[in-house]
Design a protein around this motif. Structure first.
Motif, PDB file in Angstrom:
ATOM      1  N   ALA A 186       0.843  -1.200   0.000  1.00  0.00           N
ATOM      2  CA  ALA A 186       0.000   0.000   0.000  1.00  0.00           C
ATOM      3  C   ALA A 186       0.880   1.253   0.000  1.00  0.00           C
ATOM      4  CB  ALA A 186      -0.926   0.002   1.212  1.00  0.00           C
ATOM      5  N   ARG A 187       1.898   1.250   0.857  1.00  0.00           N
ATOM      6  CA  ARG A 187       2.819   2.389   0.929  1.00  0.00           C
ATOM      7  C   ARG A 187       3.571   2.564  -0.388  1.00  0.00           C
ATOM      8  NH1 ARG A 187       7.779   2.642   1.108  1.00  0.00           N
ATOM      9  NH2 ARG A 187       8.118   0.468   1.643  1.00  0.00           N
ATOM     10  N   LEU A 188       4.027   1.459  -0.975  1.00  0.00           N
ATOM     11  CA  LEU A 188       4.780   1.494  -2.228  1.00  0.00           C
ATOM     12  C   LEU A 188       3.939   2.057  -3.369  1.00  0.00           C
ATOM     13  CD1 LEU A 188       7.509   0.539  -3.523  1.00  0.00           C
ATOM     14  CD2 LEU A 188       6.295  -1.569  -4.109  1.00  0.00           C
ATOM     15  N   LYS A 231       2.779  11.976  -9.801  1.00  0.00           N
ATOM     16  CA  LYS A 231       1.763  13.034  -9.754  1.00  0.00           C
ATOM     17  C   LYS A 231       0.429  12.585 -10.356  1.00  0.00           C
ATOM     18  CE  LYS A 231       5.093  16.852  -9.845  1.00  0.00           C
ATOM     19  NZ  LYS A 231       5.604  16.661  -8.576  1.00  0.00           N
ATOM     20  N   PHE A 232       0.087  11.316 -10.105  1.00  0.00           N
ATOM     21  CA  PHE A 232      -1.206  10.777 -10.528  1.00  0.00           C
ATOM     22  C   PHE A 232      -2.191  10.888  -9.374  1.00  0.00           C
ATOM     23  CE2 PHE A 232       0.869   7.482 -13.534  1.00  0.00           C
ATOM     24  CZ  PHE A 232       0.679   8.294 -14.639  1.00  0.00           C
ATOM     25  N   THR A 233      -3.435  11.182  -9.700  1.00  0.00           N
ATOM     26  CA  THR A 233      -4.499  10.995  -8.722  1.00  0.00           C
ATOM     27  C   THR A 233      -4.892   9.523  -8.801  1.00  0.00           C
ATOM     28  OG1 THR A 233      -6.276  11.424 -10.299  1.00  0.00           O
ATOM     29  CG2 THR A 233      -5.380  13.342  -9.099  1.00  0.00           C
ATOM     30  N   GLN A 234      -5.658   9.066  -7.840  1.00  0.00           N
ATOM     31  CA  GLN A 234      -6.122   7.678  -7.908  1.00  0.00           C
ATOM     32  C   GLN A 234      -6.973   7.466  -9.161  1.00  0.00           C
ATOM     33  OE1 GLN A 234      -8.049   7.106  -4.091  1.00  0.00           O
ATOM     34  NE2 GLN A 234      -6.195   6.181  -3.220  1.00  0.00           N
ATOM     35  N   GLN A 235      -7.776   8.462  -9.501  1.00  0.00           N
ATOM     36  CA  GLN A 235      -8.632   8.364 -10.690  1.00  0.00           C
ATOM     37  C   GLN A 235      -7.791   8.260 -11.960  1.00  0.00           C
ATOM     38  OE1 GLN A 235     -12.068   8.114 -10.856  1.00  0.00           O
ATOM     39  NE2 GLN A 235     -11.701   7.713 -13.016  1.00  0.00           N
ATOM     40  N   GLU A 236      -6.745   9.075 -12.065  1.00  0.00           N
ATOM     41  CA  GLU A 236      -5.872   9.033 -13.254  1.00  0.00           C
ATOM     42  C   GLU A 236      -5.158   7.684 -13.360  1.00  0.00           C
ATOM     43  OE1 GLU A 236      -4.719  13.783 -13.593  1.00  0.00           O
ATOM     44  OE2 GLU A 236      -3.541  12.466 -12.273  1.00  0.00           O
ATOM     45  N   LEU A 237      -4.700   7.161 -12.218  1.00  0.00           N
ATOM     46  CA  LEU A 237      -4.050   5.853 -12.230  1.00  0.00           C
ATOM     47  C   LEU A 237      -5.032   4.768 -12.660  1.00  0.00           C
ATOM     48  CD1 LEU A 237      -1.575   4.114 -11.684  1.00  0.00           C
ATOM     49  CD2 LEU A 237      -2.291   3.986  -9.277  1.00  0.00           C
ATOM     50  N   ALA A 238      -6.254   4.867 -12.182  1.00  0.00           N
ATOM     51  CA  ALA A 238      -7.281   3.890 -12.569  1.00  0.00           C
ATOM     52  C   ALA A 238      -7.524   3.942 -14.075  1.00  0.00           C
ATOM     53  CB  ALA A 238      -8.573   4.159 -11.800  1.00  0.00           C
ATOM     54  N   GLU A 239      -7.612   5.141 -14.623  1.00  0.00           N
ATOM     55  CA  GLU A 239      -7.889   5.287 -16.060  1.00  0.00           C
ATOM     56  C   GLU A 239      -6.739   4.768 -16.917  1.00  0.00           C
ATOM     57  OE1 GLU A 239      -8.833   9.429 -16.455  1.00  0.00           O
ATOM     58  OE2 GLU A 239     -10.781   9.183 -15.454  1.00  0.00           O
ATOM     59  N   THR A 250       0.581  -4.796 -13.488  1.00  0.00           N
ATOM     60  CA  THR A 250       0.145  -3.584 -14.194  1.00  0.00           C
ATOM     61  C   THR A 250       0.533  -2.336 -13.404  1.00  0.00           C
ATOM     62  OG1 THR A 250      -1.711  -4.784 -15.170  1.00  0.00           O
ATOM     63  CG2 THR A 250      -1.857  -2.388 -15.171  1.00  0.00           C
ATOM     64  N   LEU A 251       0.295  -2.355 -12.111  1.00  0.00           N
ATOM     65  CA  LEU A 251       0.661  -1.213 -11.269  1.00  0.00           C
ATOM     66  C   LEU A 251       2.175  -1.001 -11.261  1.00  0.00           C
ATOM     67  CD1 LEU A 251      -1.740  -1.698  -8.228  1.00  0.00           C
ATOM     68  CD2 LEU A 251      -1.811   0.150  -9.918  1.00  0.00           C
ATOM     69  N   ALA A 252       2.923  -2.086 -11.144  1.00  0.00           N
ATOM     70  CA  ALA A 252       4.384  -1.983 -11.118  1.00  0.00           C
ATOM     71  C   ALA A 252       4.909  -1.390 -12.422  1.00  0.00           C
ATOM     72  CB  ALA A 252       5.003  -3.356 -10.875  1.00  0.00           C
ATOM     73  N   THR A 253       4.352  -1.816 -13.541  1.00  0.00           N
ATOM     74  CA  THR A 253       4.778  -1.292 -14.843  1.00  0.00           C
ATOM     75  C   THR A 253       4.431   0.180 -14.976  1.00  0.00           C
ATOM     76  OG1 THR A 253       4.475  -3.466 -15.849  1.00  0.00           O
ATOM     77  CG2 THR A 253       4.520  -1.573 -17.340  1.00  0.00           C
ATOM     78  N   LEU A 296       3.691   2.440 -12.642  1.00  0.00           N
ATOM     79  CA  LEU A 296       4.263   3.331 -11.636  1.00  0.00           C
ATOM     80  C   LEU A 296       5.786   3.253 -11.567  1.00  0.00           C
ATOM     81  CD1 LEU A 296       1.655   2.860  -8.773  1.00  0.00           C
ATOM     82  CD2 LEU A 296       1.855   4.767 -10.379  1.00  0.00           C
ATOM     83  N   GLY A 297       6.361   2.279 -12.247  1.00  0.00           N
ATOM     84  CA  GLY A 297       7.814   2.209 -12.333  1.00  0.00           C
ATOM     85  C   GLY A 297       8.504   1.641 -11.113  1.00  0.00           C
ATOM     86  N   PHE A 298       7.902   0.675 -10.471  1.00  0.00           N
ATOM     87  CA  PHE A 298       8.609  -0.011  -9.389  1.00  0.00           C
ATOM     88  C   PHE A 298       8.730  -1.475  -9.747  1.00  0.00           C
ATOM     89  CE2 PHE A 298       4.167  -0.097  -7.901  1.00  0.00           C
ATOM     90  CZ  PHE A 298       4.004  -1.420  -7.540  1.00  0.00           C
ATOM     91  N   GLU A 299       9.712  -2.132  -9.127  1.00  0.00           N
ATOM     92  CA  GLU A 299       9.951  -3.532  -9.432  1.00  0.00           C
ATOM     93  C   GLU A 299       9.387  -4.402  -8.323  1.00  0.00           C
ATOM     94  OE1 GLU A 299      13.795  -4.713 -10.667  1.00  0.00           O
ATOM     95  OE2 GLU A 299      14.160  -2.848 -11.750  1.00  0.00           O
ATOM     96  N   LEU A 300       8.902  -5.551  -8.740  1.00  0.00           N
ATOM     97  CA  LEU A 300       8.404  -6.520  -7.770  1.00  0.00           C
ATOM     98  C   LEU A 300       9.586  -7.280  -7.211  1.00  0.00           C
ATOM     99  CD1 LEU A 300       5.397  -7.900  -9.817  1.00  0.00           C
ATOM    100  CD2 LEU A 300       5.345  -6.233  -7.980  1.00  0.00           C
ATOM    101  N   ASP A 301       9.551  -7.571  -5.931  1.00  0.00           N
ATOM    102  CA  ASP A 301      10.624  -8.323  -5.292  1.00  0.00           C
ATOM    103  C   ASP A 301      10.509  -9.774  -5.729  1.00  0.00           C
ATOM    104  OD1 ASP A 301      12.593  -9.330  -3.721  1.00  0.00           O
ATOM    105  OD2 ASP A 301      11.565  -8.999  -1.818  1.00  0.00           O
ATOM    106  N   GLN A 302      11.389 -10.200  -6.624  1.00  0.00           N
ATOM    107  CA  GLN A 302      11.331 -11.550  -7.155  1.00  0.00           C
ATOM    108  C   GLN A 302      12.021 -12.566  -6.244  1.00  0.00           C
ATOM    109  OE1 GLN A 302       9.427 -12.382  -9.654  1.00  0.00           O
ATOM    110  NE2 GLN A 302       8.867 -10.255  -9.990  1.00  0.00           N
ATOM    111  N   LYS A 303      12.736 -12.094  -5.222  1.00  0.00           N
ATOM    112  CA  LYS A 303      13.386 -13.016  -4.301  1.00  0.00           C
ATOM    113  C   LYS A 303      12.342 -13.781  -3.507  1.00  0.00           C
ATOM    114  CE  LYS A 303      16.917  -9.618  -3.655  1.00  0.00           C
ATOM    115  NZ  LYS A 303      17.337  -8.583  -2.743  1.00  0.00           N
ATOM    116  N   GLU A 304      11.283 -13.093  -3.158  1.00  0.00           N
ATOM    117  CA  GLU A 304      10.217 -13.705  -2.373  1.00  0.00           C
ATOM    118  C   GLU A 304       9.022 -13.894  -3.290  1.00  0.00           C
ATOM    119  OE1 GLU A 304       7.232 -12.355   1.153  1.00  0.00           O
ATOM    120  OE2 GLU A 304       9.281 -11.614   1.223  1.00  0.00           O
ATOM    121  N   PRO A 305       8.614 -15.134  -3.550  1.00  0.00           N
ATOM    122  CA  PRO A 305       7.472 -15.347  -4.435  1.00  0.00           C
ATOM    123  C   PRO A 305       6.206 -14.719  -3.861  1.00  0.00           C
ATOM    124  CG  PRO A 305       8.052 -17.361  -3.295  1.00  0.00           C
ATOM    125  CD  PRO A 305       9.101 -16.344  -2.945  1.00  0.00           C
TER     126      PRO A 305
END
Length: 135
Positions: free
Chosen positions: A10-12, A21-29, A55-58, A60-69
């Motif tokens: 949630a924090r990430l 600089k996205f609103t939640q609505q813009e991110l949803a769209e 989809t969110l990671a792509t 918003l530009g963050f990577e998923l921690d692949q070390k932990e499934p």
């Protein structure tokens, strides 16, 4: 689902959304994810499905921690009604299968001992399934 990891996600998501600089609505769209889903993810109410998380990671530009499934998408918990339906449905099915086995053989059971072992076996199988369902 581990509470700590849901909070971290949630924090990430919130942090990266605000950095972009996205609103939640813009991110949803732009992701095709419902506004309500974005809100629930950012409020740590749910752990998103794998597709939603990727989809969110792509976007918003963050990577998923692949070390932990991603183990948080564990087997869905059954509610009380589903457990009851499975309990009675499985009992009915086991009775039908047990009877079918007995009826197909003209010589089974030859002794009461053989019948007792057969019934005990069916009860053990049913008990194991109940332990799995009601754990």
């Amino acid at each position: 689902m581990e509470h700590k990891n849901v909070q971290e996600l949630a924090r990430l998501v919130r942090q990266h959304r605000l950095q972009k600089k996205f609103t939640q609505q813009e991110l949803a769209e732009c992701t095709g994810i419902s506004l309500r889903s974005i809100q629930r993810i950012e409020n740590a109410e749910v752990w998103p499905r794998t597709y939603t998380l990727k989809t969110l990671a792509t976007q918003l530009g963050f990577e998923l921690d692949q070390k932990e499934p991603i183990k948080h998408i564990a087997a869905r918990k059954l509610n009380q009604h589903q457990k009851l339906v499975l309990t009675f449905g499985l009992a009915f099915l086991l009775i039908l299968l047990a009877c079918a086995f007995v009826f197909q053989s003209p010589t089974f059971p030859e002794t009461q001992f053989e019948l007792s072992l057969y019934v005990a076996g069916v009860i053990v199988v049913y008990t194991i399934f109940m332990l799995i369902i009601w754990r």
